[in-house]
Scaffold this motif. Structure first.
Motif, short mmCIF file in Angstrom:
data_model
loop_
_atom_site.label_atom_id
_atom_site.label_comp_id
_atom_site.label_asym_id
_atom_site.label_seq_id
_atom_site.Cartn_x
_atom_site.Cartn_y
_atom_site.Cartn_z
N LYS A 170 -38.48 -16.18 22.86
CA LYS A 170 -40.39 -16.09 23.16
C LYS A 170 -40.25 -17.51 24.01
CE LYS A 170 -44.16 -16.22 21.30
NZ LYS A 170 -45.15 -17.77 22.26
N ARG A 171 -40.86 -17.45 24.98
CA ARG A 171 -40.89 -19.67 25.28
C ARG A 171 -42.14 -20.00 24.43
NH1 ARG A 171 -41.58 -18.95 32.21
NH2 ARG A 171 -39.10 -18.38 32.56
N ASP A 174 -45.91 -20.40 26.86
CA ASP A 174 -46.61 -19.12 26.66
C ASP A 174 -45.90 -17.95 26.07
OD1 ASP A 174 -43.96 -17.93 27.95
OD2 ASP A 174 -44.90 -18.70 30.32
N ASP A 175 -47.11 -16.46 26.26
CA ASP A 175 -46.17 -15.73 25.50
C ASP A 175 -45.22 -14.34 26.65
OD1 ASP A 175 -48.00 -15.60 23.47
OD2 ASP A 175 -49.42 -14.83 24.47
N ASP A 176 -44.48 -15.54 27.77
CA ASP A 176 -43.41 -14.63 28.00
C ASP A 176 -41.77 -14.94 27.12
OD1 ASP A 176 -45.14 -14.44 29.75
OD2 ASP A 176 -44.71 -15.17 31.59
N ASP A 178 -37.80 -14.46 27.52
CA ASP A 178 -36.45 -14.78 28.15
C ASP A 178 -35.68 -13.94 28.09
OD1 ASP A 178 -37.69 -17.36 30.15
OD2 ASP A 178 -37.70 -18.46 28.02
N GLN A 207 -41.77 -3.64 33.43
CA GLN A 207 -42.13 -4.60 32.75
C GLN A 207 -43.99 -4.20 32.64
OE1 GLN A 207 -42.15 -8.73 32.79
NE2 GLN A 207 -39.72 -8.46 34.71
N ARG A 213 -43.52 -9.05 29.52
CA ARG A 213 -43.62 -10.19 30.52
C ARG A 213 -41.91 -11.25 30.61
NH1 ARG A 213 -48.60 -13.53 31.85
NH2 ARG A 213 -47.86 -14.22 33.22
N LEU A 214 -41.58 -10.64 31.44
CA LEU A 214 -39.55 -10.75 31.09
C LEU A 214 -39.36 -11.68 32.34
CD1 LEU A 214 -37.90 -7.26 29.79
CD2 LEU A 214 -37.96 -9.75 28.78
N HIS A 215 -38.51 -12.80 31.49
CA HIS A 215 -37.70 -13.47 32.98
C HIS A 215 -36.27 -13.05 32.81
CE1 HIS A 215 -41.90 -15.52 33.73
NE2 HIS A 215 -41.73 -15.23 32.58
#
Length: 298
Positions: A170-171, A174-176, A178, A207, A213-215
């Motif tokens: 978890k970032r 924010d709620d995105d 990794d 997504q 919401r993935l990076h």
């Protein structure tokens, strides 16, 4: 690689061209005679078509295929082989882990390594596997399902058993999320499932359909990083991925006498792992189409 039966009754392979390119590269690394992987694939597809009755028609089951090339020089000497035998092993296969989607546990090892820079860790080579049997046996004796391979004085994470390894973090701002996996630096096998997970996770439609919401990142990380992310409550999932198991969730990682414990999920796997596994299996079994990944053997 594996062959599956689709809902239309036709046998199919999952991204077989990637397997052929890797087999060609690996044979070249060991100076075995060159061959045309596309021609080999034609024969494999024909074989699968003829013997499709051997493909189990059950979810998670398949016909496991292992293209193999072995040098056949008729002398005992330290030289390259001008001749080779190229063949394919085939066997019906069930779930790699008999417990199904139950999470697995890993024992991180630092006194042995899977691969060394400049070696053959990035090749599909039988000699990469036998040295891992003893650490695997030790892990099992200590109550773990498999091994997490480390490298270097800083305990850099590389692979998990005979599979690639991902973590979902978890970032902070924010709620995105990794999605991180070690880079292809010469010690990591370029797995087909690994490449497929990265491609899917970075796709906007994937997504959106899974409310994620993935990076994606190919970055080095260490056991210290895993411990810090866990203490901060940011380490949400760890995944072992490969052809045999597809995707397996990890619930704890043992290191230096302590366990890093990951969150538990009712489904036995977190939302990212579940979404990736469901999508890949659907593509493999021909229930969904995705960029030509499922190749019909006709």
């Amino acid at each position: 690689m594996k062959a599956y039966v689709g809902p239309d009754g036709k046998p199919r392979l999952f991204r077989p061209e990637l397997n052929m390119r890797r087999l060609e590269r690996s044979a070249g690394r060991f100076v075995l005679p060159p061959f045309d992987g596309d021609e080999l694939l034609k024969m494999i597809k024909r074989f699968v078509q003829i013997d499709s009755r051997w493909i189990p028609n059950r979810e998670g089951h398949s016909l496991y295929l292992r293209p193999t090339i072995v040098g056949t020089r008729t002398a005992l000497s330290y030289m390259t082989s001008e001749s080779a035998m190229l063949y394919v092993i085939a066997t019906p296969a069930g779930l790699y882990f008999p417990q199904g989607l139950r999470p697995i546990s890993l024992l991180a090892v630092k006194d042995t390594v899977r691969a060394w820079p400049g070696g053959t860790g990035d090749q599909k080579f039988g000699g990469n596997y036998a040295p891992g049997l003893l650490p695997q046996k030790i892990a099992a004796e200590n109550g773990y399902d498999s091994v997490l391979w480390l490298f270097g004085d800083d305990n850099t994470v590389t692979e998990a058993g005979i599979m690639n390894f991902f973590v979902i973090v978890k970032r902070e701002n924010d709620d995105d999320l990794d999605m991180i996996t070690p880079p292809l630096n010469g010690t990591i096998l370029p797995g087909v499932t690994r490449a497929s997970c990265l491609a899917l996770a970075s796709n906007p439609s994937f997504q959106e359909s899974n409310s994620l919401r993935l990076h994606t990142h190919e970055l080095e990380f260490t056991m210290a990083d895993l411990a810090e992310w866990s203490e901060q409550g940011r380490l949400l999932e760890a995944l072992s991925v490969g052809t045999a198991a597809i995707i397996a969730s990890v619930d704890r990682i043992g290191f230096d006498g302590k366990d890093i414990t990951l969150p538990s999920y009712k489904a036995g796997m977190g939302p990212v792992g579940c979404a990736l596994r469901e999508k890949i299996v659907a593509i493999q079994e021909g229930r969904e189409e995705w960029e030509g990944w499922s190749v019909v053997c006709d």
